[in-house]
Design a protein around this motif. Sequence first.
Motif, PDB file in Angstrom:
ATOM      1  N   ASP A 175       0.826  -1.209   0.000  1.00 13.08           N
ATOM      2  CA  ASP A 175       0.000   0.000   0.000  1.00 13.08           C
ATOM      3  C   ASP A 175       0.861   1.260   0.000  1.00 13.08           C
ATOM      4  O   ASP A 175       0.530   2.253  -0.659  1.00 13.08           O
ATOM      5  CB  ASP A 175      -0.925   0.017   1.221  1.00 13.08           C
ATOM      6  CG  ASP A 175      -2.051  -0.998   1.123  1.00 13.08           C
ATOM      7  OD1 ASP A 175      -2.271  -1.537   0.017  1.00 13.08           O
ATOM      8  OD2 ASP A 175      -2.703  -1.263   2.150  1.00 13.08           O
ATOM      9  N   LEU A 176       1.962   1.241   0.755  1.00 22.02           N
ATOM     10  CA  LEU A 176       2.831   2.410   0.842  1.00 22.02           C
ATOM     11  C   LEU A 176       3.275   2.846  -0.545  1.00 22.02           C
ATOM     12  O   LEU A 176       3.237   4.035  -0.885  1.00 22.02           O
ATOM     13  CB  LEU A 176       4.032   2.086   1.734  1.00 22.02           C
ATOM     14  CG  LEU A 176       5.025   3.192   2.040  1.00 22.02           C
ATOM     15  CD1 LEU A 176       5.639   2.991   3.429  1.00 22.02           C
ATOM     16  CD2 LEU A 176       6.151   3.218   1.010  1.00 22.02           C
ATOM     17  N   VAL A 177       3.690   1.894  -1.365  1.00 26.45           N
ATOM     18  CA  VAL A 177       4.176   2.218  -2.707  1.00 26.45           C
ATOM     19  C   VAL A 177       3.034   2.626  -3.624  1.00 26.45           C
ATOM     20  O   VAL A 177       3.063   3.695  -4.257  1.00 26.45           O
ATOM     21  CB  VAL A 177       4.951   1.023  -3.294  1.00 26.45           C
ATOM     22  CG1 VAL A 177       5.218   1.217  -4.786  1.00 26.45           C
ATOM     23  CG2 VAL A 177       6.262   0.849  -2.545  1.00 26.45           C
ATOM     24  N   TYR A 178       2.005   1.811  -3.708  1.00 21.13           N
ATOM     25  CA  TYR A 178       0.922   2.110  -4.644  1.00 21.13           C
ATOM     26  C   TYR A 178       0.151   3.364  -4.250  1.00 21.13           C
ATOM     27  O   TYR A 178      -0.307   4.110  -5.126  1.00 21.13           O
ATOM     28  CB  TYR A 178      -0.029   0.924  -4.750  1.00 21.13           C
ATOM     29  CG  TYR A 178       0.474  -0.186  -5.638  1.00 21.13           C
ATOM     30  CD1 TYR A 178       1.090   0.091  -6.847  1.00 21.13           C
ATOM     31  CD2 TYR A 178       0.326  -1.518  -5.276  1.00 21.13           C
ATOM     32  CE1 TYR A 178       1.547  -0.919  -7.670  1.00 21.13           C
ATOM     33  CE2 TYR A 178       0.773  -2.535  -6.094  1.00 21.13           C
ATOM     34  CZ  TYR A 178       1.390  -2.239  -7.291  1.00 21.13           C
ATOM     35  OH  TYR A 178       1.839  -3.239  -8.113  1.00 21.13           O
ATOM     36  N   ASN A 179       0.008   3.624  -2.957  1.00 22.05           N
ATOM     37  CA  ASN A 179      -0.769   4.792  -2.544  1.00 22.05           C
ATOM     38  C   ASN A 179      -0.077   6.096  -2.893  1.00 22.05           C
ATOM     39  O   ASN A 179      -0.742   7.065  -3.288  1.00 22.05           O
ATOM     40  CB  ASN A 179      -1.071   4.735  -1.042  1.00 22.05           C
ATOM     41  CG  ASN A 179      -2.126   3.693  -0.719  1.00 22.05           C
ATOM     42  OD1 ASN A 179      -2.790   3.164  -1.601  1.00 22.05           O
ATOM     43  ND2 ASN A 179      -2.273   3.381   0.560  1.00 22.05           N
ATOM     44  N   ILE A 180       1.243   6.162  -2.772  1.00 23.95           N
ATOM     45  CA  ILE A 180       1.909   7.411  -3.158  1.00 23.95           C
ATOM     46  C   ILE A 180       1.969   7.530  -4.675  1.00 23.95           C
ATOM     47  O   ILE A 180       1.829   8.626  -5.227  1.00 23.95           O
ATOM     48  CB  ILE A 180       3.309   7.543  -2.526  1.00 23.95           C
ATOM     49  CG1 ILE A 180       3.845   8.968  -2.765  1.00 23.95           C
ATOM     50  CG2 ILE A 180       4.269   6.505  -3.038  1.00 23.95           C
ATOM     51  CD1 ILE A 180       5.104   9.296  -2.007  1.00 23.95           C
ATOM     52  N   VAL A 181       2.143   6.412  -5.389  1.00 17.51           N
ATOM     53  CA  VAL A 181       2.144   6.456  -6.854  1.00 17.51           C
ATOM     54  C   VAL A 181       0.791   6.931  -7.374  1.00 17.51           C
ATOM     55  O   VAL A 181       0.705   7.718  -8.324  1.00 17.51           O
ATOM     56  CB  VAL A 181       2.492   5.069  -7.429  1.00 17.51           C
ATOM     57  CG1 VAL A 181       2.210   5.005  -8.928  1.00 17.51           C
ATOM     58  CG2 VAL A 181       3.959   4.740  -7.162  1.00 17.51           C
ATOM     59  N   ASN A 182      -0.293   6.480  -6.748  1.00 21.19           N
ATOM     60  CA  ASN A 182      -1.635   6.797  -7.222  1.00 21.19           C
ATOM     61  C   ASN A 182      -2.219   8.067  -6.621  1.00 21.19           C
ATOM     62  O   ASN A 182      -3.294   8.506  -7.049  1.00 21.19           O
ATOM     63  CB  ASN A 182      -2.574   5.620  -6.924  1.00 21.19           C
ATOM     64  CG  ASN A 182      -2.239   4.404  -7.767  1.00 21.19           C
ATOM     65  OD1 ASN A 182      -1.820   4.529  -8.910  1.00 21.19           O
ATOM     66  ND2 ASN A 182      -2.405   3.218  -7.189  1.00 21.19           N
TER      67      ASN A 182
END
Length: 267
Positions: A93-100
């Motif tokens: 989530d940490l990665v995808y949430n900042i990317v999105n």
Amino acid sequence: MIEERYPELHPILDEHGVLELVLNDAAKLNAVDGALHRALANVWRDVDADPRVRAVLLRAEGRAFSAGGDLAWVEQLAIDFEARARGFREARDLVYNIVNCSKPTVSAINGVAVGAGLALALLTDISIAGRSARFIDGHTKLGVAAGDHAVLAWPILCGLARARYYLLLCERLDGATAAEIGLVALCVEDDELLARAREAAHRLATGSATAIRWTKQSLNHWLRMAGPAFEASLAAEFLGFSGPDVHEGLAAIREKRDPRFTGPSDD
């Protein structure tokens, strides 16, 4: 509100809509424990939904941006399946949430940057490093695969050959080298770092919101296309937390020595 939900990040919202998220546990070199990891994973959804926020600046207090995972928390990942499963979900989530996240993001990177802190620093839209910044992925030295953001972002930012070199060998690089190879956008003198990062965040906050956000959305498809490689690396990392090498890696860090891995070489 973000200011109330994420006290671990010491949120500060200015009159222009720039939200500063601050890593502020200088005594621990801003090491990431379970509570901070959860906050770093979840805050981007609230940033995205908050109409007051037009841009985000991620920065740190003290002499380190983040020393990586708190050793007690890393040890818990190695011995507790439920903690490992929760950490795996949060790391994704940490990665995808900042990317999105639609809002533009800036990082001001000072001192040592490792682990989840490094992941967020390099995944911001504009990453600015101080000259004395020191980057190290650290995973293989701990005895786990390079997960977090590394397989997703490093080959895109600095090329596959350099990503292999720095990730496999856990080589350190300074702020100037990181900028030279494209790992960060810019390297500035340490005493200029915060002012330059705030200037960039202010320009993003006062620019055309739709133009900037839609450009970010389009650019980040490069990262989304690497999603399968990222998820494979993250699964491999957390599989490593169930193996023997991570215990030796932790012991070596605590004893300030090189690790002596004796696990099976046949994978």
